[in-house]
Each structure stands twice: as C-alpha cells, then as structure tokens.
Design a protein around this motif. Structure first.
Motif, PDB file in Angstrom:
ATOM      1  N   ALA A 121       0.831  -1.210   0.000  1.00 39.69           N
ATOM      2  CA  ALA A 121       0.000   0.000   0.000  1.00 39.69           C
ATOM      3  C   ALA A 121       0.864   1.258   0.000  1.00 39.69           C
ATOM      4  O   ALA A 121       0.467   2.276  -0.574  1.00 39.69           O
ATOM      5  CB  ALA A 121      -0.941  -0.006   1.194  1.00 39.69           C
ATOM      6  N   THR A 122       2.051   1.190   0.584  1.00 37.73           N
ATOM      7  CA  THR A 122       2.934   2.361   0.607  1.00 37.73           C
ATOM      8  C   THR A 122       3.653   2.557  -0.724  1.00 37.73           C
ATOM      9  O   THR A 122       4.277   3.586  -0.935  1.00 37.73           O
ATOM     10  CB  THR A 122       4.000   2.259   1.723  1.00 37.73           C
ATOM     11  OG1 THR A 122       4.931   1.227   1.407  1.00 37.73           O
ATOM     12  CG2 THR A 122       3.349   2.022   3.077  1.00 37.73           C
ATOM     13  N   ARG A 123       3.581   1.573  -1.601  1.00 34.67           N
ATOM     14  CA  ARG A 123       4.282   1.645  -2.895  1.00 34.67           C
ATOM     15  C   ARG A 123       3.420   2.213  -4.015  1.00 34.67           C
ATOM     16  O   ARG A 123       3.916   2.490  -5.103  1.00 34.67           O
ATOM     17  CB  ARG A 123       4.762   0.250  -3.320  1.00 34.67           C
ATOM     18  CG  ARG A 123       5.503  -0.546  -2.259  1.00 34.67           C
ATOM     19  CD  ARG A 123       6.683   0.146  -1.692  1.00 34.67           C
ATOM     20  NE  ARG A 123       7.720   0.278  -2.707  1.00 34.67           N
ATOM     21  CZ  ARG A 123       8.857   0.923  -2.525  1.00 34.67           C
ATOM     22  NH1 ARG A 123       9.112   1.489  -1.375  1.00 34.67           N
ATOM     23  NH2 ARG A 123       9.741   1.011  -3.476  1.00 34.67           N
ATOM     24  N   ALA A 124       2.133   2.386  -3.777  1.00 37.53           N
ATOM     25  CA  ALA A 124       1.214   2.866  -4.822  1.00 37.53           C
ATOM     26  C   ALA A 124       1.539   4.319  -5.168  1.00 37.53           C
ATOM     27  O   ALA A 124       1.777   5.151  -4.295  1.00 37.53           O
ATOM     28  CB  ALA A 124      -0.228   2.748  -4.345  1.00 37.53           C
ATOM     29  N   ASP A 132       5.732  10.963  -8.896  1.00 39.16           N
ATOM     30  CA  ASP A 132       5.273  10.899  -7.513  1.00 39.16           C
ATOM     31  C   ASP A 132       6.399  10.341  -6.654  1.00 39.16           C
ATOM     32  O   ASP A 132       6.903   9.253  -6.898  1.00 39.16           O
ATOM     33  CB  ASP A 132       4.035  10.002  -7.436  1.00 39.16           C
ATOM     34  CG  ASP A 132       3.341  10.037  -6.092  1.00 39.16           C
ATOM     35  OD1 ASP A 132       3.949  10.477  -5.109  1.00 39.16           O
ATOM     36  OD2 ASP A 132       2.179   9.618  -6.040  1.00 39.16           O
ATOM     37  N   GLN A 133       6.814  11.099  -5.631  1.00 43.57           N
ATOM     38  CA  GLN A 133       7.934  10.701  -4.803  1.00 43.57           C
ATOM     39  C   GLN A 133       7.582   9.986  -3.521  1.00 43.57           C
ATOM     40  O   GLN A 133       8.417   9.784  -2.669  1.00 43.57           O
ATOM     41  CB  GLN A 133       8.781  11.945  -4.468  1.00 43.57           C
ATOM     42  CG  GLN A 133       9.450  12.532  -5.669  1.00 43.57           C
ATOM     43  CD  GLN A 133      10.467  11.595  -6.285  1.00 43.57           C
ATOM     44  OE1 GLN A 133      11.281  11.001  -5.587  1.00 43.57           O
ATOM     45  NE2 GLN A 133      10.405  11.428  -7.590  1.00 43.57           N
ATOM     46  N   GLY A 134       6.347   9.600  -3.349  1.00 46.18           N
ATOM     47  CA  GLY A 134       6.074   8.812  -2.179  1.00 46.18           C
ATOM     48  C   GLY A 134       4.786   9.060  -1.461  1.00 46.18           C
ATOM     49  O   GLY A 134       4.558   8.460  -0.429  1.00 46.18           O
ATOM     50  N   GLU A 135       3.950   9.936  -1.928  1.00 48.17           N
ATOM     51  CA  GLU A 135       2.662  10.093  -1.282  1.00 48.17           C
ATOM     52  C   GLU A 135       1.775   8.948  -1.717  1.00 48.17           C
ATOM     53  O   GLU A 135       1.355   8.876  -2.852  1.00 48.17           O
ATOM     54  CB  GLU A 135       2.028  11.429  -1.645  1.00 48.17           C
ATOM     55  CG  GLU A 135       2.725  12.607  -1.015  1.00 48.17           C
ATOM     56  CD  GLU A 135       1.979  13.889  -1.243  1.00 48.17           C
ATOM     57  OE1 GLU A 135       0.746  13.867  -1.297  1.00 48.17           O
ATOM     58  OE2 GLU A 135       2.648  14.913  -1.357  1.00 48.17           O
ATOM     59  N   ALA A 136       1.538   8.052  -0.801  1.00 47.65           N
ATOM     60  CA  ALA A 136       0.734   6.870  -1.133  1.00 47.65           C
ATOM     61  C   ALA A 136      -0.707   7.264  -1.406  1.00 47.65           C
ATOM     62  O   ALA A 136      -1.226   8.220  -0.854  1.00 47.65           O
ATOM     63  CB  ALA A 136       0.792   5.864   0.008  1.00 47.65           C
TER      64      ALA A 136
END
Length: 72
Positions: A57-60, A66-70
């Motif tokens: 879920a954190t990788r979506a 996109d640098q990391g906002e899940a």
C-alpha cells in the motif's frame, strides 16, 4: 494486553509467487532494506502476508514523478 492471533507465515517462494516476483528479487530487496518486512526464524526467512500488504500500500503511486505520497 492481548496478543494478536498468529497468522500463517509465507516462505520466500510463496511470497515471491504472491508478488509475482522472483526469490532473488526478494533477497535483493532484503539486502537493500527496501522490500516488505520479513521475519528471520533461525536460518529461515518468513513473510507475514498482512505486513506485505501494508508495505504494498505504501508503494502505490499516481504518476512516475510521484515521490512517495501513497494513494489513500
């Protein structure tokens, strides 16, 4: 305090199959520290599918920049 129920833990092969990845990919992720959480039981490596799902879920991402906002 009540302990959480124990779930079935997956082997490397089972988790690799579940993620449609190779065992070598899981091993590389572990070495780099950027893969799903794992447990080391003696020499055996095991994965809790619930923890892997949380990691996934954190990788979506919404787009390639996109640098990391899940995604919620």
């Amino acid at each position: 305090m009540t302990a959480a129920p124990i779930t079935r833990l997956n082997t490397e092969r089972e988790e690799a199959d579940r993620l449609n990845a190779s065992v070598r990919t899981l091993q590389a992720w572990r070495t780099r520290g950027d893969g799903p959480p794992f447990l080391k039981l003696g020499r055996a490596v095991r994965y809790d599918p619930r923890k892997t799902d949380e990691w996934l879920a954190t990788r979506a991402r919404r787009h390639t920049a996109d640098q990391g906002e899940a995604i919620q």
